[in-house]
Design a protein around this motif. Structure first.
Motif, PDB file in Angstrom:
ATOM      1  N   CYS A  94       0.831  -1.201   0.000  1.00 15.76           N
ATOM      2  CA  CYS A  94       0.000   0.000   0.000  1.00 15.76           C
ATOM      3  C   CYS A  94       0.866   1.251   0.000  1.00 15.76           C
ATOM      4  CB  CYS A  94      -0.879   0.027   1.233  1.00 15.76           C
ATOM      5  SG  CYS A  94      -1.860  -1.467   1.407  1.00 15.76           S
ATOM      6  N   GLU A 130      -5.202   3.545   1.289  1.00 13.07           N
ATOM      7  CA  GLU A 130      -5.058   2.273   0.576  1.00 13.07           C
ATOM      8  C   GLU A 130      -4.948   1.102   1.562  1.00 13.07           C
ATOM      9  OE1 GLU A 130      -1.737   1.824  -2.146  1.00 13.07           O
ATOM     10  OE2 GLU A 130      -2.733   0.181  -3.184  1.00 13.07           O
ATOM     11  N   THR A 186      -7.439  -1.792   1.160  1.00 13.35           N
ATOM     12  CA  THR A 186      -6.830  -3.065   0.752  1.00 13.35           C
ATOM     13  C   THR A 186      -7.175  -4.184   1.735  1.00 13.35           C
ATOM     14  OG1 THR A 186      -5.076  -1.871  -0.356  1.00 13.35           O
ATOM     15  CG2 THR A 186      -4.657  -4.183   0.071  1.00 13.35           C
ATOM     16  N   ARG A 196     -12.997   4.677  -5.240  1.00  6.89           N
ATOM     17  CA  ARG A 196     -11.531   4.786  -5.159  1.00  6.89           C
ATOM     18  C   ARG A 196     -10.922   3.629  -5.933  1.00  6.89           C
ATOM     19  NH1 ARG A 196     -12.878   6.394   0.024  1.00  6.89           N
ATOM     20  NH2 ARG A 196     -12.754   4.263   0.818  1.00  6.89           N
ATOM     21  N   TRP A 200      -7.778   1.516  -6.922  1.00  2.87           N
ATOM     22  CA  TRP A 200      -6.381   1.158  -6.611  1.00  2.87           C
ATOM     23  C   TRP A 200      -5.796   0.244  -7.694  1.00  2.87           C
ATOM     24  CZ3 TRP A 200      -4.555   4.387  -3.290  1.00  2.87           C
ATOM     25  CH2 TRP A 200      -5.388   4.932  -2.300  1.00  2.87           C
ATOM     26  N   ARG A 212       1.453  -3.284  -6.996  1.00 10.82           N
ATOM     27  CA  ARG A 212       0.567  -3.404  -5.833  1.00 10.82           C
ATOM     28  C   ARG A 212       0.563  -4.848  -5.341  1.00 10.82           C
ATOM     29  NH1 ARG A 212      -5.364  -3.526  -5.328  1.00 10.82           N
ATOM     30  NH2 ARG A 212      -5.859  -2.744  -3.247  1.00 10.82           N
TER      31      ARG A 212
END
Lengths: 382, 100
Positions: A136, A141, A145, A244, A246, A292
């Motif tokens: 992250c 995040e 996550t 959001r 990611w 990621r």
């Protein structure tokens, strides 16, 4: 939704609370500890209906988490560095027994010599453990996550580590948007899958001979490969529900016409965005590749992203002794035989040594200068 | 082609059991089928003495069988099937097949 100031540890605790974890097994370690403190407060205040198991060590903590998961609970734990190393044996058990335990890891350097400061070496030590490893870049995040990790883990039947750096993230407050519980419930429904059943007793983790062991490992690795798609799908679904994005396993930032790609993961990614913006303002065609998901490693997606670049700079906050940086090695392996771009790998910021955006910029300049030199990897900031 | 296995490595209780010869570590056992004509070749070949004629039929002692599969290999009638000990579909959580 409510906007609040949270440290990475608190963001992890909020994630676990919103995911309605049923069992928290824990042994205290710095800098992961504040996450447990916050979760205990949630339990004390009645905001979490969670059984807290105080273990006598990290090995036992993960063993308790594994047992709870086999019994069908949604299970969470937190650790870092020495604690993670001490958990290692059970980490392999958890992955091999395909239990979707989620673990937050506040990355810290490994002893010896003893250190309490940020570095990603602890996570890298688990790169063959069979855990999905997500990194992250900021505290928002981290929270998001953790929610995604349960969904990914429970879909693939694999455990998931959610990594954020000690202190840089675990003890630094940032604005975090805490989603509403009802929305999280809709995103993350829970189906209880219990491997332990008193009405149908069976042996779990029985001795497995050469006839079956390799096949079990094939299936485990296959699940890991399929996780690449699952992580992308879950991230896309999260983006639709919460606004959001990611971007799943890998993200390219200003990569469309880039000729120099900066590849990194964790908190360095957010510094990287600042540096890339500054280089773009100077008219340089620089871009950022954020990893990621380190496990499974998105090799094909990375190749596609680096297809047109001339320079690749990989920043590693870890050292695999005698080999180089873990992300550097993965990058070279992904490109080998497909693209002949020089990959410059820099070892930076070990054991909490500060690694600032201006230094990141220096490293990129250095990388272009030395692109033709065939060093395997270099140290920066000694 | 990888064998189809339960997702959680597991086996029926008793697939690892204490027997007169020590701990049996068996991952399959023979099932005698209808094609058996009681020729008794299997009894001759079984290294553990796990097979015997009982009421005119070949019977398997699961206390003695080590799951080696010699009986199934030697059976002239191909009447013996080796059945895996792990617990079938229990614990299988389907993922998409054949994708990587």
């Amino acid at each position: 939704m409510s906007l609040t100031l949270l440290t990475g540890s608190e963001a992890a605790a909020y994630g676990a609370m919103l995911a309605r974890i049923e069992v928290l097994a824990y042994y205290p370690i710095t800098p992961a500890f504040p996450a447990m403190e916050r979760m205990n407060k949630f339990i004390e205040d009645g905001e979490m209906n969670t059984r807290f198991i105080r273990a006598e060590g990290d090995h036992s903590a993960l063993a308790a988490a594994l047992g709870a998961s086999l019994a069908g609970s949604r299970t969470f734990t937190v650790t870092n560095s020495q604690g993670l190393l001490y958990m290692t044996e059970v980490a392999y058990h958890t992955a091999g027994l395909r239990q979707p335990v989620v673990m937050a890891v506040a990355n810290r350097a490994l002893s010896a010599p003893h250190s309490r400061f940020p570095e990603q070496g602890d996570a890298i030590s688990q790169d063959a453990s069979g855990w999905i490893q997500l990194f992250c870049e900021n505290n928002q995040e981290v929270l998001d996550t953790i929610l995604q990790a349960f969904k990914v883990g429970e879909t693939c039947r694999l455990p998931v580590m959610v990594n954020y750096e000690g202190y840089i993230q675990s003890h630094t407050q940032e604005e975090v948007d805490v989603p509403q519980l009802a929305k999280v419930d809709a995103f993350l429904p829970f189906t209880r899958v219990s491997a332990l059943d008193i009405n149908n007793p069976q042996g779990i983790n029985t001795v497995t001979s050469p006839d079956l062991y390799m096949d079990y490992k094939y299936h485990q690795n296959d699940a890991m490969s399929q996780a690449l798609e699952v992580i992308n799908n879950v991230a896309a679904e999260f983006s639709r529900d919460f606004g959001r994005d990611w971007s799943g396993v890998i993200e390219g930032y200003r990569m469309d016409d880039a000729d120099h790609a900066l590849v990194t993961m964790g908190s360095t990614v957010s510094d990287g965005r600042i540096v890339i913006d500054a280089l773009r303002a100077e008219g340089k065609k620089a871009g950022l590749v954020k990893i990621r998901s380190f496990r499974p490693f998105p090799a094909a997606a990375m190749r596609a992203m680096l297809k047109k670049v001339q320079y690749v700079t990989v920043i590693d906050k870890n050292i695999v002794f005698g080999s180089g940086g873990a992300l550097g090695n993965e990058t070279k392996a992904a490109l080998y035989g497909h693209l002949s771009i020089p990959v410059k790998n820099y070892i930076c910021g070990l054991g909490g040594r500060d690694f600032r955006p201006d230094e990141l910029k220096q490293v990129m300049a250095l990388s272009e200068e030395r692109a033709k030199q065939t060093t395997e990897y270099e140290w920066f900031g000694l | 082609m990888a064998k189809k296995l339960p997702i959680v490595p597991s086996a029926k209780a008793g697939s690892m059991a204490e027997a007169p010869s020590g701990i049996i570590w068996r991952e399959q056992h023979p099932v005698i089928g209808d094609k058996c004509n009681q020729c008794l070749e299997c009894i001759m070949f079984c290294p553990e003495g796990a097979l015997k004629l009982e009421n005119g039929k070949v019977a398997v002692s699961l206390e003695l069988c080590n799951g080696c599969g010699t009986c199934a290999f030697e059976c002239p009638q191909k009447a013996i099937t080796m059945v895996l000990e792990f617990s079938g579909d229990r614990g299988i959580f389907p993922l998409k097949e054949g994708k990587s």
